[in-house]
Design a protein around this motif. Structure first.
Motif: not given
Length: 619
Positions: A156-158, A163-166, A238-243
């Protein structure tokens, strides 16, 4: 002054009064508009040479206390981070349960302990053995459930960081567009400045920033460490979001080792800066999300792993003592390492008499060469020297490696079988071997002592847990993989029969297991956030578990108090700032009457001048 000049002067007065009335109308219309600041008219004498020829409007001004405004922004940034922290820690506290409640981890642990104690008095009772297995399964299931919950919060933090970076990029782009509008205007329209301040405030809620305002009212924005977010043009974050984040997904400055997203600042020239690596994000919403994902929740997982780790080892460990060894003038010890597993520890104490200096060595079996050499913080002991050594080539191969690692004043050999011999150099006042022992992991459920591998690692083919370092730390995320040994689940007599010939009514094994659980002291790793590097906590598993549950409640309560306290501070600052810039309707109406009178007076002057001119023209 002639009649014409009087007429012209009165006209300037009318124009100023008209502008003032229009400004009052705007103030009144926006009295309740968020972010709107009261506007005032700046006027001065219109001169021709040294002679006054009327009045002129210099500018429309905002009455803004820039120092107070900065305080408000900083306070809002802190509040935004504390709000996130309070929300997450409240959820962690809810996961662990209220201390003492039936669903709390400490209660579940105590139920397991009580069931084990009960078995001592009636080991032949099948119901009691099944009850113990059930309580053990409940405990292991709770550890797995808590691990899943903690990792869900890290995910959830990730996702929230993405969202915050966008949102931050959107605010920077809007501020950049506003800067362009201000550059195109001659006098920095105050309503645009209100919008500029609103965007700066939004950006400040995400991270701590500093700003500079140029003569045109345009804003440049920097991180607290000086990286430019908006100058001639906005940089792109840029944030390289991980799942699918799990316990092994951690932040690292090495991309190949990093299992979570990082925030990279990319300038127009192509320069990239990792803002997490440069420690530019430790406040605001983004800073707190990073702190939760990479520190707070990682420590929470480490606490769970410490509990699972100690549970597994307390039941499966066996202590191996050494025997004296003498080779000529050299003395030391022999120790039989049959059954040594990856992660098992050999403890050696040696004294260099010239000092004298005593050194405690922790020799750990590690067959994975990529994990070597080991750092001293692999163990919680702040004073030991850690040596990782492979036993892939047997005890003889390990002895060869240890000879090199320990130096020429200590001799290590493999005299026979799985025996490791460590002796001194035989010289007077040189090096003495003071002690040698080992703690090994039992792999058998019978015929190897009263200890038993009650808990196993579900992803390692249900093998006993040994805190292996091969391929990385086995302890990392173990709370999400711990399960009751399937062999014991299938045959509950293994709980009481330490040998194939033991009586079903023999209480020795359950008594030994309960004594270990209730009395044995474990030294827990400070990486869990409990204890200090130079003073790790040594206590029972029950006491540590209680500390963990209490810590979650304490952290949640502290976060709530911090949030509430900061809310009061921020609210007070916002009220002060709002009062300093807000529209006072009564004040505006009073000024409106003054301007109305001024307008009437100037109109009267124009009327009189007009009448005088008419009279002159008729004469």
């Amino acid at each position: 002054m002639g009649i014409t000049q009087a007429l012209n002067t009165a006209v300037t007065g009318l124009n100023v009064a008209e502008t003032g009335i229009e400004l009052i109308a705007r103030n009144l219309a926006n009295a309740e508009t968020p972010g709107y600041t009261r506007k005032t008219l700046s006027q001065s004498v219109a001169l021709r040479g040294s002679e006054a020829t009327g009045v002129t409007v210099d500018a429309i001004l905002r009455d803004v206390d820039s120092f107070l405004q900065t305080q408000v922004r900083n306070s809002n940034s802190v509040l935004s981070g504390l709000e996130v922290k309070e929300q997450f820690l409240t959820r962690v506290d809810q996961l662990f349960g209220t201390p003492g409640n039936s669903n709390a981890l400490d209660t579940i642990f105590n139920d397991f302990s009580a069931s084990l104690q009960t078995l001592i008095t009636a080991p032949e009772d099948t119901v009691r053995r099944e009850d113990l297995i059930g309580k053990a399964q409940t405990l292991s299931q709770q550890l797995r459930t808590l691990t899943e919950g903690v990792q869900d919060l890290r995910q959830l933090a990730e996702d929230s960081l993405f969202s915050a970076v966008n949102d931050l990029n959107d605010s920077l782009n809007q501020l950049d567009e506003l800067n362009d509008q201000l550059a195109a205007e001659a006098n920095s329209p105050p309503d645009l400045l209100d919008q500029r301040d609103r965007f700066i405030g939004e950006i400040g809620q995400y991270l701590e920033i500093t700003t500079q305002i140029d003569s045109l009212g345009r804003a440049t924005v920097f991180t607290k460490t000086g990286e430019s977010l908006l100058q001639a043009s906005p940089t792109v974050l840029e944030f390289d979001q991980k799942g699918d984040i799990n316990a092994t997904a951690l932040y690292s400055t090495t991309d190949a080792d990093r299992g979570v997203g990082t925030i990279v600042l990319r300038t127009a020239s192509g320069l990239t800066i990792d803002l997490l690596a440069s420690d530019s994000l430790d406040s605001g919403r983004i800073g707190e999300l990073v702190n939760l994902r990479d520190t707070v929740l990682v420590e929470t997982q480490a606490q769970l792993d410490e509990i699972a780790h100690s549970l597994a080892l307390t039941f499966s460990n066996k202590s191996v003592t050494s025997t004296a060894a003498v080779v000529g003038a050299q003395t030391g010890f022999d120790i039989d390492l049959t059954g040594i597993q990856s992660g098992d520890v050999i403890s050696l104490t040696a004294t260099v008499n010239a000092g004298p200096t005593t050194t405690n060595y922790s020799i750990i079996r590690v067959d994975d060469a990529t994990q070597l050499p080991l750092s001293n913080d692999v163990t919680p002991d702040p004073n030991d020297v850690v040596i990782g050594v492979s036993f892939a080539a047997g005890v003889g191969g390990a002895a060869t490696t240890l000879n090199t690692a320990l130096g020429t004043s200590i001799t290590v050999s493999n005299p026979s079988g799985n025996v490791l011999r460590i002796i001194d150099d035989g010289a007077t006042n040189a090096t003495d071997i003071d002690a040698l022992s080992a703690v090994l992991t039992t792999t058998a459920t019978q015929d190897d002592g009263t200890q038993v591998p009650l808990f196993t690692d579900v992803t390692s083919l249900a093998l006993p847990y040994s805190n292996s370092l091969d391929g990385g730390s086995q302890k990392l995320g173990f709370a999400g993989r711990i399960e009751v040994n399937p062999n014991i689940v299938n045959d509950n007599e293994l709980l009481v029969r330490s040998t194939a010939t033991s009586s079903i009514g023999d209480p020795d094994r359950p008594a030994e297991l309960y004594q270990r659980l209730s009395e044995n002291l474990f030294t827990f790793s400070p990486s869990s956030g409990i204890g200090q590097t130079d003073g790790p906590v040594s206590t029972t598993i029950a006491e540590f578990t209680q500390r963990v549950v209490n810590l979650q409640t304490s952290q949640a309560e502290i976060a709530q108090r911090e949030f509430q306290s900061q809310s009061l501070v921020t609210s007070s600052l916002n009220d002060r700032y709002s009062q300093s810039v807000s529209v006072d309707v009564n004040q505006e109406l009073t000024l409106l009457i003054t301007l109305q009178n001024s307008f009437s007076a100037n109109a009267r002057v124009i009327t009189v001048a007009s009448e005088l001119l008419d009279t002159l023209l008729r004469a």
